[in-house]
Design an enzyme around this catalytic site. Structure first.
Site, PDB file in Angstrom:
ATOM      1  N   LYS A  64       0.861  -1.178   0.000  1.00  0.00           N
ATOM      2  CA  LYS A  64       0.000   0.000   0.000  1.00  0.00           C
ATOM      3  C   LYS A  64       0.894   1.223   0.000  1.00  0.00           C
ATOM      4  CE  LYS A  64      -3.962   1.776   2.589  1.00  0.00           C
ATOM      5  NZ  LYS A  64      -5.002   1.290   3.519  1.00  0.00           N
ATOM      6  N   ARG A 100     -11.895  -1.986   4.722  1.00  0.00           N
ATOM      7  CA  ARG A 100     -11.124  -2.919   5.544  1.00  0.00           C
ATOM      8  C   ARG A 100     -10.939  -2.377   6.962  1.00  0.00           C
ATOM      9  NH1 ARG A 100      -6.514  -0.087   7.433  1.00  0.00           N
ATOM     10  NH2 ARG A 100      -4.696  -0.354   6.101  1.00  0.00           N
ATOM     11  N   GLN A 128     -13.733   7.957   7.600  1.00  0.00           N
ATOM     12  CA  GLN A 128     -13.738   6.518   7.896  1.00  0.00           C
ATOM     13  C   GLN A 128     -14.945   6.090   8.727  1.00  0.00           C
ATOM     14  OE1 GLN A 128     -11.537   4.078   7.069  1.00  0.00           O
ATOM     15  NE2 GLN A 128      -9.525   5.004   6.704  1.00  0.00           N
ATOM     16  N   GLY A 212      -9.042   5.432  14.830  1.00  0.00           N
ATOM     17  CA  GLY A 212      -8.751   6.646  14.083  1.00  0.00           C
ATOM     18  C   GLY A 212      -7.287   6.997  13.975  1.00  0.00           C
ATOM     19  N   SER A 286      -6.665  -0.218  16.710  1.00  0.00           N
ATOM     20  CA  SER A 286      -6.523  -0.572  15.302  1.00  0.00           C
ATOM     21  C   SER A 286      -5.639   0.455  14.600  1.00  0.00           C
ATOM     22  CB  SER A 286      -7.924  -0.586  14.683  1.00  0.00           C
ATOM     23  OG  SER A 286      -7.879  -0.770  13.304  1.00  0.00           O
TER      24      SER A 286
END
Lengths: 315, 315
Positions: A64, A100, A128, A212, A286
C-alpha cells in the site's frame, strides 16, 4: 490490471470486507501470512507512506502506498506474484481502505464484544466513520447507533447520508457524557491529537474500538480509559509500538507494559483463552494492517476478473 | 503514465543516467533529498523488496518495488506527487536500474579514480555488467577494458555483444592474478557470497567499485582488500550498515569502524577534503539508492512526455 475507485466501489461490500479481514487474522494466527508496519519517508511538507504484506501459500504479496494530503489522500495498492515477481494489479485504494478499516473493528467486536450487543456509540463522522458503523450494523442485530460529532452539521449530515444503508436506527447525540447509557460498543474514529473519550463514560461490559489514529502523537483514549480496561488488543504489536499513541503514552510513563497487550490474532489462535467475562472492559486498538488490504484486494480482484471489470495495462 | 521496458529503452542512455545520478548525489549533499534503505518482506520462497526516495523542492517522491526471482526479477518504479499524492508514473524499471547502477560507479570513479585512468578491469559479466563498463567508457578516455568472468563462454559473449557500443577495446582475461597490470579502476559486479578479489592484485593508485552485492551475507572484496584501502566510500552509510557484507563482516570483527567510512555525497559537499593522493587505494561500495532511480525516472518521464511515449492510465 488497473482498477479505479469507481470500479472497486461496484464490487466491494461490507460482507466481502468482513470475510477478508477475518481471513487475514486467521492467516496470521496460522503463521501463513506476514505484515510489515508502515514506513514514512518525509518529503517536502508531506511524506511517502507505505506498508506491505504477504501470504505464503498463495505466493501473493502486496504494497500500500500513499502521500497524505489535506486535499484528500489517494491510496494505491499493488498485488504482486511472489513467485515470478509479476505485478498482478494496481488499485486505487481509498474505498478498499475504508471498508477494511471498518471491517477490522467489526471482526474485533464480533470476537470481543458482547454477542447480544444492541447499542453502539460512534464517535467521529469523518472519512472513515461510515464503514465503522456499517461493519457493526452487519455483525450484530443492533437496535441503535448513537452518532456523535462535535459539530451538529456533521452529525446530521452523517445520519442523512447513511441511515438508509443501515438496519439500525441512527440517533444524533450532542453530548457523550449525559445522553448515552447502556452502550455495548464504542467505536472511535477521529484524527484527534488529544483524547476524545473521558473514562467516566466507560461502563463495565463495554467494548471499545479505537481506529482513528495511526500516529504515535495522536491519541483517542485517555490514560484512565486505558487503565480501566481489563484486556487491550492490538492488530499488530510491532506496529502498535510504533504508532499507537493511546498505548505508547501510558507505556512511556510505566503505567502499562507491552507484554500485557494482546495481538488480536491470538484470540483466533486460542479461542478459549480470551473469552469475555461479562463485566470486562475491552479495547481494540486498530492501526491498520497491509494484510487486511491484501486479502480484501485479492477478493475484489477475483470478482473484477470474473466480471471483466478494470483496464488491462501493457496487455 | 505507464512506461514499459521497451519504451524506456528507447529513451534512456548512459549520459542521462550519469547526469541523473550525479544530480542525486548533489541533492543529498545539499540536504534537499532523502533516500530510505531497502526493506525486505519474506513471502513464500522469495521476498517483497522496496525502497523509497524524495526530493523536497520538486515535491516528488518515488518507490521502487520488486520480488527477486530466479527466472528474472521484474522491477517497478512509481513516481508520486508529494503535494497532492497523485501517482505520476508507473514504470517497468529493469533498464532504469541497470543504467543507474552503472552510472553510480561512473560518477564515483569520476570523483575518486585517477583523472587519466586508462585501464579498467571488469569482474563479472552478468545482468549488471554492461552498464558498469559503459559508464566508465563514457566518463574516461580509456584504452582498454579487461573483462573477467569464470566461464570463458560468458567473457566471450560479453565482448561479442558489447564491443560495438564501447569506445574502449574489450579484452577477455582468463585469470585476474597474472594477466593484468597497471589497472586504474576495477569494477566488481557479481552476486558472489565469497570474495572474488584477492588483495594481492590490488596495486597502489587503484580505485575499486564494488557494485554487485546488496545483501549483508554477500561479499565481493576480501578483508585484506578492505584493510589495504586508504579511503572507503559508500552510497549511503545507513544502507551500508544493513547491506554491505564487504564492510559488515570486518566491522563485526573490530577491524574497521563505521566512523571511518565516508558517505560519497560528502565528496561533492567538501570537494577539497577528499582529493586523491596519487598512491591512494579507494573503494566505492554501492548498494543502490532509490534516489538514483527517482532522479533518473523523472528525467526519463520528461522525455517520454515530450515525445508522447507511454500509455495513459485511467485517462
Amino acid at each position: 490490471l488497473y482498477l479505479t475507485e469507481t470500479e472497486i466501489k461496484k464490487i466491494i461490500n461490507m460482507e466481502l470486507a468482513l470475510n477478508s479481514v477475518e481471513e487475514a487474522f486467521q492467516l496470521i494466527a496460522l503463521g501463513d501470512a506476514v505484515t510489515k508496519p508502515r514506513e514514512r519517508l518525509p518529503v517536502g511538507s508531506s511524506s511517502l507512506n507505505y506498508m506491505s504484506a504477504g501470504i505464503d501459500k498463495q505466493n501473493l504479496t502486496g504494497l500500500k502506498v500513499y502521500v497524505p494530503s489535506k486535499n484528500g489522500t489517494k491510496f494505491y495498492f499493488h498485488i504482486m506474484n511472489a513467485l515470478n515477481g509479476e505485478m498482478i494489479a494496481i488499485m486505487e485504494a481509498n474505498a478498499l481502505g475504508q471498508f477494511r478499516t471498518g471491517a477490522a473493528s467489526g471482526v474485533a467486536s464480533k470476537y470481543l464484544a458482547k454477542k447480544d450487543s444492541k447499542k453502539v456509540l460512534l464517535i467521529g463522522t469523518g472519512y472513515q466513520a461510515y464503514t465503522q458503523a456499517l461493519a457493526l450494523d452487519r455483525v450484530f442485530e443492533l437496535d441503535e447507533i448513537y452518532v456523535y460529532s462535535r459539530a451538529e452539521e456533521n452529525r446530521m449530515n452523517f445520519i442523512n447520508n447513511y441511515s438508509s444503508a443501515m438496519k439500525s436506527k441512527l440517533t444524533p447525540v450532542a453530548d457523550i457524557e449525559s445522553n448515552v447509557n447502556n452502550i455495548d460498543i464504542i467505536s472511535v474514529i477521529t484524527n484527534s491529537k488529544t483524547p476524545v473519550i473521558n473514562s467516566e463514560i466507560i461502563e463495565s461490559g463495554v467494548h471499545i474500538n479505537a481506529a482513528g489514529s495511526n500516529h504515535s502523537l495522536r491519541r483517542e483514549l485517555d490514560t484512565k480509559t486505558i487503565l480501566k480496561a481489563d484486556k487491550i488488543f492490538v492488530d499488530d504489536i510491532d506496529q502498535a509500538k510504533m504508532e499507537c499513541g493511546d498505548l505508547i503514552y501510558p507505556e512511556s510513563l510505566g503505567l502499562i507494559q507491552w507484554r500485557n497487550i494482546i495481538n488480536f490474532s491470538d484470540v483466533l489462535k486460542f479461542p478459549d483463552r480470551f473469552k469475555r467475562n461479562f463485566k470486562d472492559i475491552t479495547i481494540f486498538e486498530s492501526q491498520g494492517l497491509a494484510l487486511w488490504d491484501l486479502v480484501t484486494a485479492i477478493n475484489v480482484c477475483e470478482i473484477a476478473k470474473t466480471k471483466g471489470i478494470g483496464e488491462k495495462i501493457n496487455a
